[in-house]
Structure formats: C-alpha cells, structure tokens
Motif scaffolding. Sequence first.
Motif, PDB file in Angstrom:
ATOM      1  N   LEU A 153       0.803  -1.221   0.000  1.00 28.85           N
ATOM      2  CA  LEU A 153       0.000   0.000   0.000  1.00 28.85           C
ATOM      3  C   LEU A 153       0.840   1.277   0.000  1.00 28.85           C
ATOM      4  O   LEU A 153       0.286   2.373   0.072  1.00 28.85           O
ATOM      5  CB  LEU A 153      -0.945   0.005   1.211  1.00 28.85           C
ATOM      6  CG  LEU A 153      -2.045  -1.062   1.197  1.00 28.85           C
ATOM      7  CD1 LEU A 153      -2.951  -0.907   2.412  1.00 28.85           C
ATOM      8  CD2 LEU A 153      -2.869  -0.994  -0.088  1.00 28.85           C
ATOM      9  N   ILE A 154       2.150   1.139  -0.092  1.00 28.22           N
ATOM     10  CA  ILE A 154       2.992   2.338  -0.087  1.00 28.22           C
ATOM     11  C   ILE A 154       2.748   3.217  -1.315  1.00 28.22           C
ATOM     12  O   ILE A 154       2.771   4.450  -1.208  1.00 28.22           O
ATOM     13  CB  ILE A 154       4.493   1.966   0.052  1.00 28.22           C
ATOM     14  CG1 ILE A 154       5.318   3.176   0.490  1.00 28.22           C
ATOM     15  CG2 ILE A 154       5.048   1.363  -1.212  1.00 28.22           C
ATOM     16  CD1 ILE A 154       5.080   3.602   1.900  1.00 28.22           C
ATOM     17  N   PRO A 155       2.475   2.647  -2.512  1.00 29.16           N
ATOM     18  CA  PRO A 155       2.134   3.531  -3.643  1.00 29.16           C
ATOM     19  C   PRO A 155       0.857   4.333  -3.401  1.00 29.16           C
ATOM     20  O   PRO A 155       0.766   5.490  -3.819  1.00 29.16           O
ATOM     21  CB  PRO A 155       1.980   2.558  -4.819  1.00 29.16           C
ATOM     22  CG  PRO A 155       2.817   1.381  -4.451  1.00 29.16           C
ATOM     23  CD  PRO A 155       2.634   1.247  -2.968  1.00 29.16           C
ATOM     24  N   LEU A 156      -0.119   3.731  -2.722  1.00 27.43           N
ATOM     25  CA  LEU A 156      -1.352   4.453  -2.411  1.00 27.43           C
ATOM     26  C   LEU A 156      -1.070   5.616  -1.469  1.00 27.43           C
ATOM     27  O   LEU A 156      -1.577   6.733  -1.676  1.00 27.43           O
ATOM     28  CB  LEU A 156      -2.372   3.502  -1.783  1.00 27.43           C
ATOM     29  CG  LEU A 156      -3.668   4.153  -1.277  1.00 27.43           C
ATOM     30  CD1 LEU A 156      -4.449   4.775  -2.424  1.00 27.43           C
ATOM     31  CD2 LEU A 156      -4.523   3.134  -0.524  1.00 27.43           C
ATOM     32  N   LEU A 157      -0.270   5.378  -0.447  1.00 32.31           N
ATOM     33  CA  LEU A 157       0.077   6.459   0.481  1.00 32.31           C
ATOM     34  C   LEU A 157       0.844   7.560  -0.237  1.00 32.31           C
ATOM     35  O   LEU A 157       0.621   8.750   0.015  1.00 32.31           O
ATOM     36  CB  LEU A 157       0.901   5.901   1.647  1.00 32.31           C
ATOM     37  CG  LEU A 157       0.178   4.946   2.599  1.00 32.31           C
ATOM     38  CD1 LEU A 157       1.118   4.477   3.696  1.00 32.31           C
ATOM     39  CD2 LEU A 157      -1.048   5.609   3.206  1.00 32.31           C
ATOM     40  N   ALA A 295      13.220   9.803  -6.363  1.00 27.96           N
ATOM     41  CA  ALA A 295      13.765   8.452  -6.198  1.00 27.96           C
ATOM     42  C   ALA A 295      14.813   8.400  -5.094  1.00 27.96           C
ATOM     43  O   ALA A 295      14.810   7.488  -4.257  1.00 27.96           O
ATOM     44  CB  ALA A 295      14.363   7.974  -7.519  1.00 27.96           C
ATOM     45  N   ILE A 296      15.711   9.378  -5.070  1.00 30.45           N
ATOM     46  CA  ILE A 296      16.769   9.392  -4.052  1.00 30.45           C
ATOM     47  C   ILE A 296      16.172   9.588  -2.664  1.00 30.45           C
ATOM     48  O   ILE A 296      16.542   8.894  -1.707  1.00 30.45           O
ATOM     49  CB  ILE A 296      17.798  10.491  -4.375  1.00 30.45           C
ATOM     50  CG1 ILE A 296      18.585  10.118  -5.640  1.00 30.45           C
ATOM     51  CG2 ILE A 296      18.753  10.712  -3.202  1.00 30.45           C
ATOM     52  CD1 ILE A 296      19.493  11.213  -6.159  1.00 30.45           C
ATOM     53  N   ALA A 297      15.248  10.530  -2.549  1.00 26.40           N
ATOM     54  CA  ALA A 297      14.610  10.771  -1.248  1.00 26.40           C
ATOM     55  C   ALA A 297      13.856   9.534  -0.776  1.00 26.40           C
ATOM     56  O   ALA A 297      13.906   9.170   0.405  1.00 26.40           O
ATOM     57  CB  ALA A 297      13.665  11.967  -1.345  1.00 26.40           C
ATOM     58  N   PHE A 298      13.181   8.867  -1.699  1.00 27.37           N
ATOM     59  CA  PHE A 298      12.380   7.706  -1.313  1.00 27.37           C
ATOM     60  C   PHE A 298      13.261   6.508  -0.961  1.00 27.37           C
ATOM     61  O   PHE A 298      12.887   5.695  -0.113  1.00 27.37           O
ATOM     62  CB  PHE A 298      11.411   7.333  -2.438  1.00 27.37           C
ATOM     63  CG  PHE A 298      10.239   6.523  -1.969  1.00 27.37           C
ATOM     64  CD1 PHE A 298       9.207   7.128  -1.275  1.00 27.37           C
ATOM     65  CD2 PHE A 298      10.168   5.160  -2.201  1.00 27.37           C
ATOM     66  CE1 PHE A 298       8.121   6.393  -0.822  1.00 27.37           C
ATOM     67  CE2 PHE A 298       9.092   4.414  -1.755  1.00 27.37           C
ATOM     68  CZ  PHE A 298       8.062   5.033  -1.064  1.00 27.37           C
ATOM     69  N   SER A 435      12.440   3.766  -7.344  1.00 27.06           N
ATOM     70  CA  SER A 435      13.113   3.563  -6.063  1.00 27.06           C
ATOM     71  C   SER A 435      12.638   2.283  -5.393  1.00 27.06           C
ATOM     72  O   SER A 435      13.446   1.482  -4.904  1.00 27.06           O
ATOM     73  CB  SER A 435      12.851   4.765  -5.152  1.00 27.06           C
ATOM     74  OG  SER A 435      13.442   4.582  -3.887  1.00 27.06           O
ATOM     75  N   LEU A 436      11.331   2.081  -5.369  1.00 24.26           N
ATOM     76  CA  LEU A 436      10.763   0.885  -4.740  1.00 24.26           C
ATOM     77  C   LEU A 436      11.220  -0.377  -5.465  1.00 24.26           C
ATOM     78  O   LEU A 436      11.573  -1.382  -4.819  1.00 24.26           O
ATOM     79  CB  LEU A 436       9.240   0.981  -4.738  1.00 24.26           C
ATOM     80  CG  LEU A 436       8.470  -0.168  -4.080  1.00 24.26           C
ATOM     81  CD1 LEU A 436       8.859  -0.306  -2.615  1.00 24.26           C
ATOM     82  CD2 LEU A 436       6.961   0.042  -4.218  1.00 24.26           C
ATOM     83  N   SER A 437      11.241  -0.339  -6.789  1.00 23.02           N
ATOM     84  CA  SER A 437      11.683  -1.502  -7.568  1.00 23.02           C
ATOM     85  C   SER A 437      13.146  -1.818  -7.292  1.00 23.02           C
ATOM     86  O   SER A 437      13.524  -2.983  -7.093  1.00 23.02           O
ATOM     87  CB  SER A 437      11.481  -1.236  -9.063  1.00 23.02           C
ATOM     88  OG  SER A 437      10.120  -0.998  -9.355  1.00 23.02           O
TER      89      SER A 437
END
Length: 491
Positions: A153-157, A295-298, A435-437
Amino acid sequence: MNGLSSTAHLLIRIVKSALNQRNVFTLSFNFTLNFLPVIIWLSIFNNAGLIPIEIRPAIHSKIAFYSDVFMFGDWFHELKTQSTHFNPYFSYFVSLSFMFLFLIILPLSIWYYIYYIKKLNYNIIEWYDNYFHFNNTQKINPKKPKILILPFLIPLLAYIVLNLDHTFASQLESNFNKFKDITAWFSYVILHVTTPILTAVYLYVFHPAGTLKCFSFALGLQNIAGVFTHLLFPTASPWFTHLYGINDSEHVNYKQEGFAAGLIRVDNHLGTHLNTNGFHLSPIVFGAVPSLHSAIAFQCFLFLITRCGSLKHRFISTETAMPGGNLQGDLPLREIRRNDSNISTSSSSEEDDQQPFDDDDYDVEEDFLRTKENSQFIKLYVEDVTYSNRWYFRIFNKGLIPKLLVCSYIILQWWATMYLDHHYRFDLFVGMLYSLSSFLIINSTILQPRVLKNWIDMRMGKNTDVNNEARTMGMRVFQGTKIEWFFDPLA
C-alpha cells in the motif's frame, strides 16, 4: 586535559573501528567499489551532452502533463489553461479509477495471494523481522500495518501525499513568498545532497557491515535506470509547459537550454545567479520522468523505515560483558542481579548515582523468558537497563526519530519539487516506483539473503567472525562500554 585526552582516545577508536583490520588503501578501494554504481550514474549524467543530437530519440513534451492530470486529477484546471478539449471533470473520474484499481485492488490482491493462498510465513520485505523488530517467538501477522503497507500500500500512500503536497504548490503568484522559496530551495538543493550522506552514515554506524553497500547499490541501480530513461524517453518538465504552452513545438529540441524555474526567485532573494547558471548548463534538459529527486529521497525513506528498530532489551543478563576496554570517563559494565522485582548493581554506592528505574516498565519474569528465548545469540555485551532506560535514551529507543525525520523529508521534498515547478506529481510517482523496484531487487538478492543472514549467523555463532563484523561500526567504537547496546540493531 582529561577532556582533550578522552577526545583523542575516542578519535583513535573511531579510526581503528572504521579501518577494522584494513589499511587506508583497502578501505578506500572498498569505498570506491561500494559506491561504483553511483559513480557510474554521475558519469553518464555529466557526459550526456556528448551524445550526438542526430541519434537521440524524439522528445515527448506532452506525456508527463497529460499523465499527471489524468492520473492525479486536474485540481488547478490546467487542461482549461492550456486550451485543451478535455473536460477537467473527466480527469477526476480517470484518477479515481486509477487509484481504486491499481493502488488498492491490485496490491491487496497480490498481498492476499502471497499470504493467504501461497501462505508465506515470513515478512516478504524483512525476512528477519522477528530478530530485528520483534521478539523471537512472535509469529507473523499479515494484517500487521508494517507488512500490509510496505510494499503493497505504499504507492497508495505516496499517491495521497503527492496530491496533498500538490494543493500547496500552486503556481499562482499569490502562493509565492520568500519563506516558501528558501524552504523549497533548501530541500531541493541542500537536503537532496546531504540526506543520502546522512543516511549512509547512519547505516554504517548502526547496522551490519554490507547494509551501506546495499544502499549504494539501490541508489545506483535506480539512478542509472532513471538516467537511461531520460536519454531514451525524454519528457518535458512543468516549467516548459508553463513557459511555452502544451502545444509548443518550436522549443522542443535538444538545443533548448535548461531553466531554473522557481529557483530563479531564490537567486533574486540571495542576490546570486548560481541556480540560474547551473540549470542553463544542465546536460539533460528533458529529463522530467522519472524524478531522481523523488527516487533518491524515497530510497533514503525505504532504508530508514525498514532498518530502524526499537529497543527490545534482548541482552539483559546476569553475565558480565566481554572485555573490550572503556573510554576514559565511562564506568565499566557491571553485573546485573535479579532480586524479586528489583534490579540491583554490585555496588550500592554506584546504585545511588543511577537514574531511578521504573518497575512499571519492567517485568522480571518476562525478561527471564526473553533472555531464555534469545540465548541462541552470543552475548557480546550486557545491557544495563538502569542506564538504557534513562529518559534521554528513551527518546531513541523506539526508533522513531529517524523515521519521523525521513517521513518529513520526503513530504517536504515532493512539495518543493512541485512548488519550484520542476516536476509533476506523475514524475515524482514514477521516481518513487523506480526507487521501490530498486529496493526490492537489492533487498531480495543481496541485503536479506547475504548481508543480514550472514550477520545473524555470526551473532548466533554459526559463522566465524573473522573480521570483527559481528559488531556494527558504533559497537566497535564503544566496545566494552555501557553504551555499546545503543548501536546494536538486535538489542
């Protein structure tokens, strides 16, 4: 004089702990090797201008704009401003449908399949959750927010936060002021550079050897993928649309200079031209998607959120700690004795100097069971609960400070990029996905199966600790002192 001597002694221990049986040349080589992906990314970016224009792909000046308004909603009526034939209300329907189908239904379906159909019995992100974050006997609960949110659910947030940030990032002149401009610049420029460095220092000091390397690899992988996307699928930033219009074709070329957008206001406030001149020389002007700022921040967010743990009082014991020397001015570790519901030290005079211990926060029977459960770990030290339970340690014992700081940073950074007109919500969202990938790849192939597994095995005595890496950098610096537990992620 004693203070100077203690400082010198501490610095010597820091240097020795950093070298950790290596010489300066080996340490430098390892550092370069670990950060090689980041170096490769920077090299590609800096030399992108050398690529001949004739072989470069077509520039897509409209895709990011339309993706943004239809994925997130046209809250500022940009479709009307840009004289398009689309109805803004249609964008609301499309964005809500996207959120419901792809950010709620699809992730929850995957979560249900993994934990209830395939019956996975461990945290897919944190394989050793029961060691780093919970007691050993705690069984996995798929409904636990930590497991449900990351990664499902992180993409939703992120989607929700981006829309909230967007409401405060209007490009109307009335929304601009000096305080916002400087704050946005500080996040976009200063924190963009310093936060990854601070994250790296934290991971190096507080976590197993190899964690920092994984962080570097994750950063490098996402950034290399990002810069290749910029080169192979160039897209325009919002400043380009706001400056020339969505239907402009005259300026859609590789001779177009970069533009500092909202940072020009910062130059006016500070009386400089640093931002303006810097962006004019940018080797990649049409590199909006993905946003590497996002991306870097995440990536910093992901590593801090997953690696920060709370104090579990795992190594309270009646045994004394292994010898390792004390920093001048530190009291030696003492034997801890249990007497009914109280904890006393070997010296009554020392006990008078200690902070009062709250019996309501400590249960001897629970501690005994916990000690028995965790007896599989080699005890490198003894945690003195009368010391670790002091108020100034309690602030850190829940592991909330790094998490709160990085959550605040990602929210601020997303707002800053939109406020300065450098990125759409779509750019930032795609950067988050990159970043998540990258994190999932590095986490599942290196961090969990190699770095953390090997470290856990060393702490259990299954693997020989040849290079003194069973201790973190901070543990090595304060080895044998009462504060060693503070740097142990298993404590």
